[in-house]
Design a protein around this motif. Structure first.
Motif, mmCIF file in Angstrom:
data_model
loop_
_atom_site.group_PDB
_atom_site.id
_atom_site.type_symbol
_atom_site.label_atom_id
_atom_site.label_comp_id
_atom_site.label_asym_id
_atom_site.label_seq_id
_atom_site.Cartn_x
_atom_site.Cartn_y
_atom_site.Cartn_z
ATOM 1 N N PRO A 1 0.791 -1.240 0.000
ATOM 2 C CA PRO A 1 0.000 0.000 0.000
ATOM 3 C C PRO A 1 0.821 1.287 0.000
ATOM 4 C CG PRO A 1 -0.117 -1.087 2.136
ATOM 5 C CD PRO A 1 0.597 -2.016 1.211
ATOM 6 N N SER A 2 2.052 1.243 0.448
ATOM 7 C CA SER A 2 2.854 2.471 0.500
ATOM 8 C C SER A 2 3.798 2.602 -0.695
ATOM 9 C CB SER A 2 3.660 2.508 1.798
ATOM 10 O OG SER A 2 4.569 1.419 1.826
ATOM 11 N N ARG A 3 3.657 1.757 -1.683
ATOM 12 C CA ARG A 3 4.569 1.763 -2.834
ATOM 13 C C ARG A 3 3.802 1.981 -4.139
ATOM 14 N NH1 ARG A 3 9.719 0.476 -1.413
ATOM 15 N NH2 ARG A 3 9.940 -0.618 0.564
ATOM 16 N N LEU A 4 3.193 3.121 -4.265
ATOM 17 C CA LEU A 4 2.363 3.421 -5.430
ATOM 18 C C LEU A 4 3.172 3.433 -6.721
ATOM 19 C CD1 LEU A 4 -0.266 4.300 -6.793
ATOM 20 C CD2 LEU A 4 0.304 6.655 -6.179
ATOM 21 N N VAL A 5 4.230 4.205 -6.762
ATOM 22 C CA VAL A 5 5.005 4.343 -7.999
ATOM 23 C C VAL A 5 5.614 3.007 -8.406
ATOM 24 C CG1 VAL A 5 6.996 5.493 -9.048
ATOM 25 C CG2 VAL A 5 5.451 6.787 -7.593
ATOM 26 N N GLN A 6 6.146 2.269 -7.425
ATOM 27 C CA GLN A 6 6.761 0.980 -7.741
ATOM 28 C C GLN A 6 5.742 -0.008 -8.305
ATOM 29 O OE1 GLN A 6 7.247 2.689 -4.908
ATOM 30 N NE2 GLN A 6 9.373 2.574 -4.257
ATOM 31 N N THR A 7 4.527 -0.037 -7.733
ATOM 32 C CA THR A 7 3.522 -0.961 -8.247
ATOM 33 C C THR A 7 3.078 -0.558 -9.647
ATOM 34 O OG1 THR A 7 1.742 0.227 -7.097
ATOM 35 C CG2 THR A 7 2.665 -1.694 -5.988
ATOM 36 N N MET A 8 2.979 0.731 -9.898
ATOM 37 C CA MET A 8 2.599 1.185 -11.236
ATOM 38 C C MET A 8 3.661 0.789 -12.262
ATOM 39 S SD MET A 8 1.078 4.940 -10.257
ATOM 40 C CE MET A 8 0.716 5.429 -11.925
ATOM 41 N N LEU A 9 4.916 1.027 -11.915
ATOM 42 C CA LEU A 9 6.004 0.660 -12.826
ATOM 43 C C LEU A 9 6.074 -0.852 -13.031
ATOM 44 C CD1 LEU A 9 8.800 3.108 -11.603
ATOM 45 C CD2 LEU A 9 7.484 3.234 -13.730
ATOM 46 N N PHE A 10 5.860 -1.605 -11.962
ATOM 47 C CA PHE A 10 5.927 -3.057 -12.051
ATOM 48 C C PHE A 10 4.836 -3.613 -12.961
ATOM 49 C CE2 PHE A 10 5.170 -7.390 -10.318
ATOM 50 C CZ PHE A 10 6.400 -7.930 -10.652
ATOM 51 N N VAL A 11 3.611 -3.132 -12.803
ATOM 52 C CA VAL A 11 2.508 -3.608 -13.646
ATOM 53 C C VAL A 11 2.795 -3.301 -15.114
ATOM 54 C CG1 VAL A 11 0.101 -3.154 -14.271
ATOM 55 C CG2 VAL A 11 0.694 -3.618 -11.917
ATOM 56 N N CYS A 12 3.262 -2.101 -15.400
ATOM 57 C CA CYS A 12 3.559 -1.738 -16.786
ATOM 58 C C CYS A 12 4.723 -2.563 -17.332
ATOM 59 C CB CYS A 12 3.868 -0.240 -16.890
ATOM 60 S SG CYS A 12 2.438 0.807 -16.579
ATOM 61 N N ALA A 13 5.740 -2.787 -16.510
ATOM 62 C CA ALA A 13 6.883 -3.596 -16.947
ATOM 63 C C ALA A 13 6.467 -5.038 -17.218
ATOM 64 C CB ALA A 13 7.989 -3.551 -15.894
ATOM 65 N N VAL A 14 5.665 -5.614 -16.342
ATOM 66 C CA VAL A 14 5.189 -6.987 -16.552
ATOM 67 C C VAL A 14 4.406 -7.075 -17.854
ATOM 68 C CG1 VAL A 14 3.568 -8.730 -15.692
ATOM 69 C CG2 VAL A 14 5.215 -7.693 -14.136
ATOM 70 N N ALA A 15 3.496 -6.134 -18.067
ATOM 71 C CA ALA A 15 2.689 -6.149 -19.291
ATOM 72 C C ALA A 15 3.584 -6.052 -20.530
ATOM 73 C CB ALA A 15 1.672 -5.007 -19.271
ATOM 74 N N GLY A 16 4.539 -5.159 -20.499
ATOM 75 C CA GLY A 16 5.426 -4.967 -21.648
ATOM 76 C C GLY A 16 6.348 -6.140 -21.896
ATOM 77 N N VAL A 17 6.984 -6.627 -20.846
ATOM 78 C CA VAL A 17 7.937 -7.731 -20.999
ATOM 79 C C VAL A 17 7.230 -9.005 -21.445
ATOM 80 C CG1 VAL A 17 9.499 -9.255 -19.721
ATOM 81 C CG2 VAL A 17 9.667 -6.791 -19.435
ATOM 82 N N LEU A 18 6.101 -9.324 -20.830
ATOM 83 C CA LEU A 18 5.384 -10.535 -21.228
ATOM 84 C C LEU A 18 4.871 -10.435 -22.662
ATOM 85 C CD1 LEU A 18 3.419 -11.540 -17.999
ATOM 86 C CD2 LEU A 18 5.475 -12.592 -18.959
ATOM 87 N N GLU A 19 4.467 -9.261 -23.060
ATOM 88 C CA GLU A 19 4.008 -9.099 -24.445
ATOM 89 C C GLU A 19 5.178 -9.278 -25.410
ATOM 90 O OE1 GLU A 19 0.975 -8.929 -27.036
ATOM 91 O OE2 GLU A 19 0.744 -8.849 -24.862
ATOM 92 N N LEU A 20 6.338 -8.725 -25.068
ATOM 93 C CA LEU A 20 7.513 -8.887 -25.933
ATOM 94 C C LEU A 20 7.994 -10.336 -25.987
ATOM 95 C CD1 LEU A 20 9.635 -5.710 -25.163
ATOM 96 C CD2 LEU A 20 8.523 -6.318 -27.307
ATOM 97 N N LEU A 21 7.858 -11.059 -24.895
ATOM 98 C CA LEU A 21 8.288 -12.460 -24.872
ATOM 99 C C LEU A 21 7.439 -13.342 -25.791
ATOM 100 C CD1 LEU A 21 9.207 -13.001 -21.122
ATOM 101 C CD2 LEU A 21 10.754 -12.983 -23.085
ATOM 102 N N GLN A 22 6.287 -12.879 -26.195
ATOM 103 C CA GLN A 22 5.462 -13.646 -27.123
ATOM 104 C C GLN A 22 6.097 -13.743 -28.511
ATOM 105 O OE1 GLN A 22 1.406 -12.327 -27.285
ATOM 106 N NE2 GLN A 22 0.981 -12.978 -25.200
ATOM 107 N N VAL A 23 7.083 -12.892 -28.779
ATOM 108 C CA VAL A 23 7.786 -12.938 -30.064
ATOM 109 C C VAL A 23 8.525 -14.272 -30.202
ATOM 110 C CG1 VAL A 23 9.658 -11.862 -31.388
ATOM 111 C CG2 VAL A 23 7.992 -10.441 -30.195
ATOM 112 N N ILE A 24 8.954 -14.855 -29.088
ATOM 113 C CA ILE A 24 9.717 -16.106 -29.108
ATOM 114 C C ILE A 24 8.878 -17.260 -29.650
ATOM 115 C CG2 ILE A 24 10.868 -17.805 -27.628
ATOM 116 C CD1 ILE A 24 11.576 -15.447 -25.774
ATOM 117 N N ASP A 25 7.607 -17.302 -29.305
ATOM 118 C CA ASP A 25 6.721 -18.394 -29.712
ATOM 119 C C ASP A 25 6.119 -18.073 -31.076
ATOM 120 O OD1 ASP A 25 4.958 -20.483 -29.964
ATOM 121 O OD2 ASP A 25 3.823 -20.036 -28.137
ATOM 122 N N PRO A 26 6.396 -18.916 -32.092
ATOM 123 C CA PRO A 26 5.863 -18.609 -33.419
ATOM 124 C C PRO A 26 4.339 -18.668 -33.499
ATOM 125 C CG PRO A 26 7.160 -20.646 -33.441
ATOM 126 C CD PRO A 26 7.227 -20.093 -32.058
ATOM 127 N N GLY A 27 3.692 -19.362 -32.572
ATOM 128 C CA GLY A 27 2.241 -19.445 -32.584
ATOM 129 C C GLY A 27 1.565 -18.263 -31.918
#
Length: 133
Positions: free
Chosen positions: A53-79
């Motif tokens: 609850p006291s880490r607003l900026v960190q949680t915002m950055l983490f959610v955006c980073a997770v979304a971005g990194v996981l989306e980019l990792l989909q490039v590895i799978d040809p399907g």
């Protein structure tokens, strides 16, 4: 409640990672893909907000980073396909979850203050303030 929320965030992160990176046939299907994505990230944002609850900026950055990194990792799978639109939807939904969590925490804090109005601005007792009597 904080440790339960942190555990829930970890479980949601694992589920989101599996659903994002597994072959499309193994991905759970509950309805429209965009609704599934948004709901998963809203819940993830809520769990992170309650867990940290006291880490607003960190949680915002983490959610955006997770979304971005996981989306980019989909490039590895040809399907699978990585699309900016999907990543932005996931990040926005996570931020909405965080905003909802912050609103819930603020409302709970106000309700607690109304229940105990004397505890808000009560000065410290002389022994607690460090001044001997």
């Amino acid at each position: 409640m904080i440790s339960i929320s942190r555990l829930a965030a970890l479980v949601l992160l694992a589920a989101i990672t599996f659903a994002t990176l597994s072959p499309i046939q193994m991905r759970p299907h509950l309805g429209d893909a965009n609704v599934e994505r948004a709901l998963a990230y809203i819940l993830f944002g809520l769990a992170l907000t309650f867990g940290f609850p006291s880490r607003l900026v960190q949680t915002m950055l983490f959610v955006c980073a997770v979304a971005g990194v996981l989306e980019l990792l989909q490039v590895i799978d040809p399907g699978r396909h990585a699309r900016l639109q999907d990543g932005l939807l996931k990040a926005a939904a996570g931020l909405i979850g965080i905003a909802m969590g912050r609103l819930i925490l603020a409302a709970a804090k106000r309700a607690a203050a109304r229940r105990n109005p004397g505890n808000r601005d009560r000065p410290l007792s002389p022994t607690r303030s460090g001044n001997p009597t």
